[in-house]
Design a protein around this motif. Structure first.
Motif, PDB file in Angstrom:
ATOM      1  N   CYS B 151      -4.409  13.620  -2.334  1.00  0.00           N
ATOM      2  CA  CYS B 151      -3.267  13.752  -1.405  1.00  0.00           C
ATOM      3  C   CYS B 151      -3.613  13.152  -0.044  1.00  0.00           C
ATOM      4  O   CYS B 151      -2.785  12.478   0.578  1.00  0.00           O
ATOM      5  N   GLN B 152      -4.830  13.378   0.418  1.00  0.00           N
ATOM      6  CA  GLN B 152      -5.233  12.825   1.708  1.00  0.00           C
ATOM      7  C   GLN B 152      -5.343  11.302   1.638  1.00  0.00           C
ATOM      8  O   GLN B 152      -4.950  10.600   2.571  1.00  0.00           O
ATOM      9  N   ALA B 155      -1.821   9.969   1.928  1.00  0.00           N
ATOM     10  CA  ALA B 155      -1.281  10.117   3.287  1.00  0.00           C
ATOM     11  C   ALA B 155      -1.966   9.150   4.256  1.00  0.00           C
ATOM     12  O   ALA B 155      -1.318   8.547   5.121  1.00  0.00           O
ATOM     13  N   LEU B 156      -3.282   8.984   4.094  1.00  0.00           N
ATOM     14  CA  LEU B 156      -4.017   8.083   4.982  1.00  0.00           C
ATOM     15  C   LEU B 156      -3.590   6.636   4.768  1.00  0.00           C
ATOM     16  O   LEU B 156      -3.490   5.862   5.726  1.00  0.00           O
ATOM     17  N   ALA B 159      -0.320   6.127   6.493  1.00  0.00           N
ATOM     18  CA  ALA B 159      -0.525   6.142   7.949  1.00  0.00           C
ATOM     19  C   ALA B 159      -1.163   4.838   8.429  1.00  0.00           C
ATOM     20  O   ALA B 159      -0.810   4.315   9.484  1.00  0.00           O
ATOM     21  N   LEU B 160      -2.102   4.323   7.634  1.00  0.00           N
ATOM     22  CA  LEU B 160      -2.767   3.079   8.047  1.00  0.00           C
ATOM     23  C   LEU B 160      -1.775   1.913   8.018  1.00  0.00           C
ATOM     24  O   LEU B 160      -1.777   1.080   8.932  1.00  0.00           O
ATOM     25  N   ASP B 163       0.057   2.160  11.128  1.00  0.00           N
ATOM     26  CA  ASP B 163      -0.742   1.708  12.276  1.00  0.00           C
ATOM     27  C   ASP B 163      -0.841   0.185  12.325  1.00  0.00           C
ATOM     28  O   ASP B 163      -0.858  -0.398  13.408  1.00  0.00           O
ATOM     29  N   ARG B 168      -1.357  -0.824  16.102  1.00  0.00           N
ATOM     30  CA  ARG B 168      -2.428   0.073  16.589  1.00  0.00           C
ATOM     31  C   ARG B 168      -3.776  -0.307  15.972  1.00  0.00           C
ATOM     32  O   ARG B 168      -4.823  -0.149  16.585  1.00  0.00           O
ATOM     33  N   VAL B 169      -3.709  -0.717  14.706  1.00  0.00           N
ATOM     34  CA  VAL B 169      -4.928  -1.121  14.004  1.00  0.00           C
ATOM     35  C   VAL B 169      -4.713  -2.540  13.489  1.00  0.00           C
ATOM     36  O   VAL B 169      -3.605  -2.888  13.063  1.00  0.00           O
ATOM     37  N   LEU B 177     -11.695  -0.471   6.317  1.00  0.00           N
ATOM     38  CA  LEU B 177     -11.586   0.772   7.072  1.00  0.00           C
ATOM     39  C   LEU B 177     -11.103   1.913   6.172  1.00  0.00           C
ATOM     40  O   LEU B 177     -11.633   3.029   6.202  1.00  0.00           O
ATOM     41  N   LEU B 178     -10.107   1.617   5.337  1.00  0.00           N
ATOM     42  CA  LEU B 178      -9.557   2.653   4.467  1.00  0.00           C
ATOM     43  C   LEU B 178     -10.583   3.054   3.400  1.00  0.00           C
ATOM     44  O   LEU B 178     -10.840   4.243   3.190  1.00  0.00           O
ATOM     45  N   ASP B 180     -13.761   2.754   3.510  1.00  0.00           N
ATOM     46  CA  ASP B 180     -14.861   3.430   4.188  1.00  0.00           C
ATOM     47  C   ASP B 180     -14.498   4.885   4.525  1.00  0.00           C
ATOM     48  O   ASP B 180     -15.313   5.794   4.401  1.00  0.00           O
ATOM     49  N   THR B 181     -13.240   5.090   4.919  1.00  0.00           N
ATOM     50  CA  THR B 181     -12.771   6.448   5.219  1.00  0.00           C
ATOM     51  C   THR B 181     -12.789   7.306   3.948  1.00  0.00           C
ATOM     52  O   THR B 181     -13.229   8.458   3.961  1.00  0.00           O
ATOM     53  N   ALA B 184     -16.412   8.187   3.111  1.00  0.00           N
ATOM     54  CA  ALA B 184     -16.991   9.189   4.015  1.00  0.00           C
ATOM     55  C   ALA B 184     -16.544  10.607   3.653  1.00  0.00           C
ATOM     56  O   ALA B 184     -17.325  11.545   3.710  1.00  0.00           O
ATOM     57  N   MET B 185     -15.269  10.773   3.252  1.00  0.00           N
ATOM     58  CA  MET B 185     -14.769  12.125   2.998  1.00  0.00           C
ATOM     59  C   MET B 185     -15.036  12.605   1.579  1.00  0.00           C
ATOM     60  O   MET B 185     -14.819  13.778   1.275  1.00  0.00           O
TER      61      MET B 185
END
Lengths: 189, 190
Positions: B151-152, B155-156, B159-160, B163, B168-169, B177-178, B180-181, B184-185
């Protein structure tokens, strides 16, 4: 208008907003008459302050965003201790967003108030991220704008999960903190 | 039944022709109208309107279509992928590419929320299965549910895309970036 009447008007406006927060967060479908009744001011007075229901809801959302900001700032995020800071900030946001969510539902369509709140500079999250980046306590290889988005999105997704009954509120605090720390803190930290 | 069956098949084919035309045309010209979509599909305007009485109805079908094709692409991508980090990197790549291609759907993201929520909680999607297998090897952190992670991720991704659209990005590097995110999680840390 005399100063006396102006302060009366201001007091009424506040009463309407306070009542609106209570009524609409309990029932997003509530109509403007119910808000008037709960606030103790007459319908006519209410309409003198707010032309439409959406206008009232926007004023309420503005107030909630302001409060949310104060709550987040009150956690006094310490850039030297980012894990604790992230936990505190996200908890404050979750608490407010749980009330917020139903208020956003109370508005017809997207609120410009909520949409524009993302890009304001005074956000405690942004201030914290900038400081922690300078202190080198969070990652600097991700754009700060993305880190801010991540903090917002992970929290909002948690709210959806709580609302859907998938997880409890206490789980949400923990899961958001774990997720954000994993994304934002340096891997060796 | 015979004639009725043929009619039904025609209707399904026509419906798909409209969806294909729209997914081909709207990324190039987000403002394209129903007439232009009808022209590209080779069908009459009235046939198109019979399937999609409003632009909103068409967009709902497009959201479903994009979700379904992304699922298929993820399945191809992750089949036989033995490495968690490499897989998540590829997933980030794919999702940014799909998200940017269909960015004309970004303003309809709220309508997609219930659909995406179901996808996020489905343990049989390719992504959820990939994570479950990697968890079996001890590579995925055990303190966050897989549905939470998926789910995250969804959503991410959205959102990206937002952005990048608003500047913004930067688009350049957004896929890394995505991915890598996600890594990380997700990855269990020693």
């Amino acid at each position: 208008m005399s100063p006396h009447r102006r302060s009366d008007a201001e007091r009424n406006r506040r009463r309407i907003i306070e009542a609106g927060i209570e009524v609409l967060s309990a029932d997003p479908e509530a109509n403007i008459g119910e808000v008037a009744e709960a606030s103790g001011v007459g319908r006519t007075t209410l309409y003198r302050h707010f032309d439409t229901r959406d206008e009232l809801v926007d004023a309420i959302l503005e107030e909630m965003i302001e409060r949310s900001r104060r709550q987040a700032a009150a956690t006094d995020p310490d850039p030297e201790d980012p894990a604790t800071a992230i936990r505190g900030l996200s908890r404050a946001h979750l608490d407010m967003a749980l009330i917020f969510g139903s208020l956003i539902q109370a508005r017809n369509g997207l609120s410009p108030v909520v949409e524009s709140a993302k890009d304001t500079d005074e956000s405690p999250t942004k201030v914290f991220l900038d400081r922690a980046r300078r202190a080198g306590t969070i990652r600097t290889d991700q754009p700060r704008e993305w880190q801010q988005t991540v903090m917002q999105v992970v929290t909002l997704t948690a709210i959806d999960e709580v609302r859907a009954g998938e997880i409890g509120k206490d789980d949400a605090y923990e899961m958001v903190a774990l997720t954000l720390s994993a994304i934002l803190l340096p891997a060796d930290g | 039944m015979g004639a009725e069956g043929a009619q039904r098949r025609d209707a399904v084919a026509n419906r798909q022709a409209v969806i294909d035309a729209a997914t081909g045309l709207l990324p190039l010209d987000p403002g394209a109208g129903m007439q232009e979509i009808a022209d590209r599909s080779g069908l009459g305007r009235s046939t198109v309107y019979r399937h999609f009485p409003t632009r909103e109805a068409l967009f709902r079908a497009l959201l479903r279509e994009v979700i379904a094709t992304s699922g298929e692409e993820l399945e191809d991508l992750l089949r036989g992928q033995p490495d968690l980090a490499a897989g998540l990197c590829d997933v980030g790549d794919l999702l940014v590419r799909v998200g940017m291609r269909y960015r004309f759907l970004y303003s309809h993201r709220h309508e997609a929320a219930p659909m995406l929520n179901r996808v996020g909680h489905d343990p049989s999607t390719p992504l959820a299965e990939f994570l479950a297998v990697a968890r079996g090897r001890g590579e995925v952190r055990s303190d966050l549910p897989i549905a939470w992670l998926v789910c995250q991720f969804i959503a991410l991704t959205i959102a990206l895309v937002g952005d990048v659209i608003t500047g913004r990005v930067e688009r350049e590097g957004a896929d890394r970036l995505l991915g890598d995110t996600f890594i990380a999680m997700t990855v269990a840390r020693a």
